[in-house]
Design an enzyme around this catalytic site. Structure first.
Site, mmCIF file in Angstrom:
data_model
loop_
_atom_site.group_PDB
_atom_site.id
_atom_site.type_symbol
_atom_site.label_atom_id
_atom_site.label_comp_id
_atom_site.label_asym_id
_atom_site.label_seq_id
_atom_site.Cartn_x
_atom_site.Cartn_y
_atom_site.Cartn_z
ATOM 1 N N GLU A 130 0.829 -1.208 0.000
ATOM 2 C CA GLU A 130 0.000 0.000 0.000
ATOM 3 C C GLU A 130 0.862 1.258 0.000
ATOM 4 O OE1 GLU A 130 -3.075 -0.009 -0.577
ATOM 5 O OE2 GLU A 130 -3.843 -1.969 0.044
ATOM 6 N N ASP A 270 -4.519 -10.037 -8.261
ATOM 7 C CA ASP A 270 -4.847 -9.154 -9.392
ATOM 8 C C ASP A 270 -3.674 -8.386 -10.010
ATOM 9 O OD1 ASP A 270 -4.677 -7.745 -6.988
ATOM 10 O OD2 ASP A 270 -6.554 -6.663 -7.200
ATOM 11 N N GLU A 363 -18.194 -6.701 -2.887
ATOM 12 C CA GLU A 363 -16.856 -7.284 -2.873
ATOM 13 C C GLU A 363 -16.874 -8.704 -3.421
ATOM 14 O OE1 GLU A 363 -14.817 -4.980 -2.872
ATOM 15 O OE2 GLU A 363 -13.620 -5.181 -1.060
ATOM 16 N N GLU A 384 -12.289 -0.326 -10.053
ATOM 17 C CA GLU A 384 -11.901 -1.259 -11.118
ATOM 18 C C GLU A 384 -12.851 -1.309 -12.310
ATOM 19 O OE1 GLU A 384 -11.496 -1.828 -7.938
ATOM 20 O OE2 GLU A 384 -9.371 -2.319 -7.681
ATOM 21 N N THR A 474 -1.114 0.721 -10.652
ATOM 22 C CA THR A 474 -2.322 0.055 -10.162
ATOM 23 C C THR A 474 -3.140 0.975 -9.254
ATOM 24 O OG1 THR A 474 -3.180 -2.007 -9.247
ATOM 25 C CG2 THR A 474 -1.307 -1.020 -8.097
#
Ligand code: DMJ
Length: 624
Positions: A130, A270, A363, A384, A474
C-alpha cells in the site's frame, strides 16, 4: 466430498453461471436498444464537469476536515490515520489535480509536501504494497509532472523535493526484501526495519506489484537497487508457479511455500498480472512480457469461464471458489492493453450486470447462488469497473461505455455522496453508508470517470495530449514513458494496442537538443517534438482499435528465446486438463501461443475452464 456429489455441485455451478450469462446477454441487448438515449457530446461535457465537482467535494472535504491525517471520515467530517500518518489522501490526489489542470492546488500541495513531509519521524509499521502504490507512486508521479516544463504543470519553486522523499521512503522499505526468497515481507517499520514478529506470509499481489514504482525510481536516481529487488521478487514468485503456470494467493517469504493455493485474477493476486504487462510497457523489459504471456494464457485457460472468472486450485485446476470479486473488474482493462478485446467486452458486460443489479459491485458475488457473497457485501468506492470502462471506451469508442459511466456516476452521486465527501457502502443490498473514504477514490475512481467523459468531449488533458504516453500504476498514478524511463522504440508496440489506424506512426520522442530548449521555456509545451523515424519492421503492420500489442506486430515477441529464457514444460509435465493425465498435445503452451503469431498458427481463444469437480470452498479475504 464424494465424486458424485462433487460432480452434481459443479453441474449446479455451471447451470448458475449459464443463467447469469444469459441474464447478462439480455442486459447487453437492453444496452443496445437504449442507444437512442446515449450520451451526447454536450452531455459528456456536463458529466465531466459533474465529475470535476465530485472531485472537489471530496478533496475539499478532506482538506478542510481531515488533512494532514491520512484519510477522511466523510460522514462525521473527521480525519483518521490509516496507513502511516503522512497526508495519504493528499499524496494520492496529486496527479489527479494535475490532470484536472488545477495548477494552483497542485503547486500548493507539492510545496506543502516538500516542506512538511518527513519519513524519518514516522515510527510506524506500514504495508509495503500500500505504501508503494499509494505514497511512493503518488510522489514519483507528481515529481515527474512538477519537474517538467513539457507537462504544462511545472512548479517554479520545485527542486526535486518529492523525488528525494520518494527515495528516502523506498530505502526505508528495502529491509522488507531481505528474505531468503527475495519476496518481501508484507510490512516494515519505517524507522526500525522489519519487526521481529512480522508475519512471513504475504500475498502474491503484495510481493509482485512493486516493479513500476521502484523501477521508475531506479531510473530517476540511477540506483539500480530498487529495480533489482522488485524484479527479483517477481521472478521468485514466478519460479514457484505451478505446473499449470498458475500462482496462488499467499506465500511464505522464507520457505517459498504457498500457504493459500487458490489461483484467480482478483483478490490477493490481481495486480501481479497487471504489473507483468505494464512493467514491459513502461520499461521495455521483455522478460516481463514473456512471463505475462505465459501467465495470461494460463489464466485464460484455467480461470476463464466465459464471461466470468473463477478461482481454482493452482495445482489441479479444480474449482474452489465460483465467485466474482470486485477486484477482478480491472481485468478487461488489462486485456485492452494486451490487445485481447473480445473477451474483455464480454466480461465487462457481465461485471456491469452485477453493478446494475445492486447499484454497485459487492466485494463478492457468488456465481453458484447468484447472490451477494456472505461477508462480502460492501462497496468501498473501488475504481476497477470504471477503469475497465475507460479502457474499453478508449479502444472501441462504443457509446455503451459512456452509458455505463453515466450510470455508475449516478450510483455514486445517489448512494455514496455524504456531507464531507463520498462514503463507502457497507451493504450493496440496502445501500447503508459507512464513515470512510479510501484515498484511491480520488486517485483512481474519480480519475478514470473524468478521463472517460473527457475522451468523449474531445480530450483536453495531459494523458491524451501531453508530451509523453503514460502507463497507469495500479493506483491510477500517471507514469510517463519518458526517454529516461522507457526504451522509446518499445512505445509503438504498446500504443498500437488501442490506437486507431495511423496513430502508431505518430510516436514521438524528444531529442537531447530539444530537451534543453524545453527546460528554459516556461510555457505549456506540447509541440516541437521530434517525430520518431522507426525502421519499417516497427511500423508496417496496420493497427486498428482491436489490433494488439501481442497479437499484431511486436518485434520483441521472440526475445524470450534470445534471452535464453524458457518456460516450456518438459514432456512428462504435459497434462490433459480434464483428467490431469499426461497427454500429447494439449498443453498450456498450445494455448499460450494464441498470443504469439510469429511462432504458431493457433490463434484461437482457449477453451473455457475444464470440468473439474471439486467444490471445496473457503472464505477469501477481500482486500488487496
Ligand atoms: C487500489 O489500491 C489498487 O487498485 C489495488 O491494486 C487494488 N485495490 C485498490 C482499489 O480497489
Amino acid at each position: 466430498m464424494e465424486g458424485g456429489d462433487r460432480m452434481m455441485r459443479w453441474i449446479q455451478i455451471r447451470s448458475s453461471i449459464l443463467i447469469l450469462t444469459l441474464a447478462c446477454i439480455s442486459s447487453c441487448c437492453f444496452l443496445t436498444l437504449s442507444f437512442a438515449d446515449s450520451v451526447t457530446k454536450e452531455e459528456a461535457k456536463q458529466l465531466r464537469n459533474e465529475v470535476g465537482e465530485m472531485f472537489y467535494h471530496a478533496f475539499n472535504g478532506y482538506m478542510d476536515n481531515a488533512f494532514p491525517l491520512d484519510e477522511l471520515k466523510p460522514l462525521s467530517c473527521k480525519g483518521e490515520d490509516t496507513l502511516g500518518g503522512y497526508a495519504l489522501t493528499l499524496i494520492d490526489s496529486l496527479d489527479t489535480l494535475a490532470l484536472l489542470g488545477d495548477r494552483e492546488r497542485f503547486a500548493a500541495s507539492v510545496e506543502w509536501i516538500g516542506k512538511n513531509l518527513r519519513f524519518d519521524m514516522i515510527n510506524k509499521t506500514v504495508s509495503v504494497f500500500e505504501t508503494t502504490i499509494r505514497v511512493l507512486g503518488g510522489l514519483i508521479s507528481a515529481h515527474q509532472i512538477a519537474s517538467d516544463y513539457a507537462t504544462g504543470m511545472r512548479v517554479p519553486s520545485y527542486d526535486n523535493q518529492l523525488l528525494n522523499l520518494a527515495e528516502d521512503l523506498a530505502r526505508r522499505l528495502l529491509p522488507a526484501f531481505d528474505t531468503p526468497t527475495g519476496i518481501p515481507f508484507g510490512s516494515v517499520n519505517l524507522l526500525h526495519g522489519v519487526d521481529k514478529h512480522e508475519s512471513k506470509i504475504t500475498s502474491t499481489a503484495g510481493g509482485g506489484t512493486l516493479t513500476l514504482e521502484f523501477g521508475v525510481l531506479s531510473r530517476l536516481t540511477n540506483d539500480p537497487i530498487f529495480e533489482q529487488v522488485t524484479k527479483n521478487a517477481v521472478l521468485a514468485i514466478w519460479a514457484r508457479r505451478s505446473k499449470l503456470n498458475l500462482v496462488g494467493a499467499h506465500i511464505n517469504v522464507f520457505t517459498g511455500e504457498w500457504t493459500q493455493k487458490d489461483a484467480g485474477i482478483g483478490t490477493s493476486i490481481d495486480s501481479f498480472y497487471e504489473y507483468l504487462l505494464k512493467a514491459y510497457l513502461l520499461f521495455g523489459d521483455e522478460e516481463y512480457l514473456y512471463i505475462f504471456k505465459e501467465a495470461y494464457a494460463a489464466a485464460m485457460h484455467y480461470l476463464y469461464h466465459d464471461p466470468w472468472y473463477v478461482e481454482v486450485n493452482m495445482d489441479s485446476a479444480a474449482i474452489v471458489w465460483p465467485l466474482f470479486n470486485s477486484l477482478q473488474a480491472f481485468w478487461p482493462g488489462l486485456q485492452v492493453l494486451a490487445g485481447d478485446i473480445n473477451p474483455a467486452i464480454r466480461t465487462h458486460a457481465a461485471f456491469l450486470s452485477v453493478w446494475r443489479r445492486y447499484g454497485f459491485t459487492p466485494e463478492g458475488f457468488n456465481l453458484a447462488s447468484l447472490s451477494v457473497q456472505h461477508g462480502q457485501k460492501s462497496y468501498p468506492l473501488r475504481p476497477e469497473l470504471i477503469e475497465s470502462t475507460y479502457w474499453l471506451y478508449k479502444a472501441t469508442r462504443d457509446p455503451r461505455y459512456l452509458d455505463a459511466g453515466r450510470d455508475m456516476l449516478a450510483s455514486l452521486q445517489y448512494g455514496t455522496r455524504c456531507p464531507c465527501g463520498y462514503c463507502h457502502i457497507s451493504d450493496v443490498e440496502d445501500h447503508r453508508q459507512e464513515d470512510h473514504m479510501e484515498s484511491f477514490f480520488l486517485a483512481e475512481t474519480v480519475k478514470y470517470l473524468w478521463l472517460l467523459f473527457d475522451l468523449a468531449v474531445g480530450p483536453d488533458n495531459l494523458v491524451e495530449n501531453g508530451p509523453y504516453k503514460y502507463v497507469f500504476s495500479t493506483e491510477g498514478h500517471l507514469l510517463p514513458a519518458t526517454p529516461q524511463i522507457s526504451l522509446v522504440r518499445e512505445h509503438c508496440l504498446y500504443y498500437g494496442s488501442y490506437c486507431r489506424s495511423g496513430d502508431l506512426r505518430q510516436t514521438y520522442f524528444i531529442s537531447e537538443v530539444d530537451k534543453d530548449k524545453h527546460e528554459s521555456n516556461d510555457s505549456r509545451f506540447y509541440g516541437s517534438w521530434t517525430k520518431a523515424k522507426y525502421s519499417s519492421d516497427y511500423t508496417t503492420s496496420e493497427p486498428s482499435a482491436v489490433s494488439g500489442l501481442i497479437k499484431g506486430f511486436c518485434p520483441g515477441l521472440n526475445h524470450g528465446q534470445k534471452f535464453g529464457l524458457s518456460y516450456l514444460l518438459s514432456n512428462d509435465e504435459h497434462r490433459d486438463y480434464e483428467t490431469n493425465q499426461p497427454e500429447e498435445s494439449t498443453t498450456v503452451q498450445s494455448h499460450s501461443v494464441m498470443l504469439l503469431p510469429a511462432q504458431s498458427s493457433d490463434s484461437s481463444v482457449p477453451d473455457s475452464v475444464s470440468d473439474h469437480n471439486d467444490s471445496q470452498t473457503s472464505e477469501s479475504d477481500v482486500t488487496s
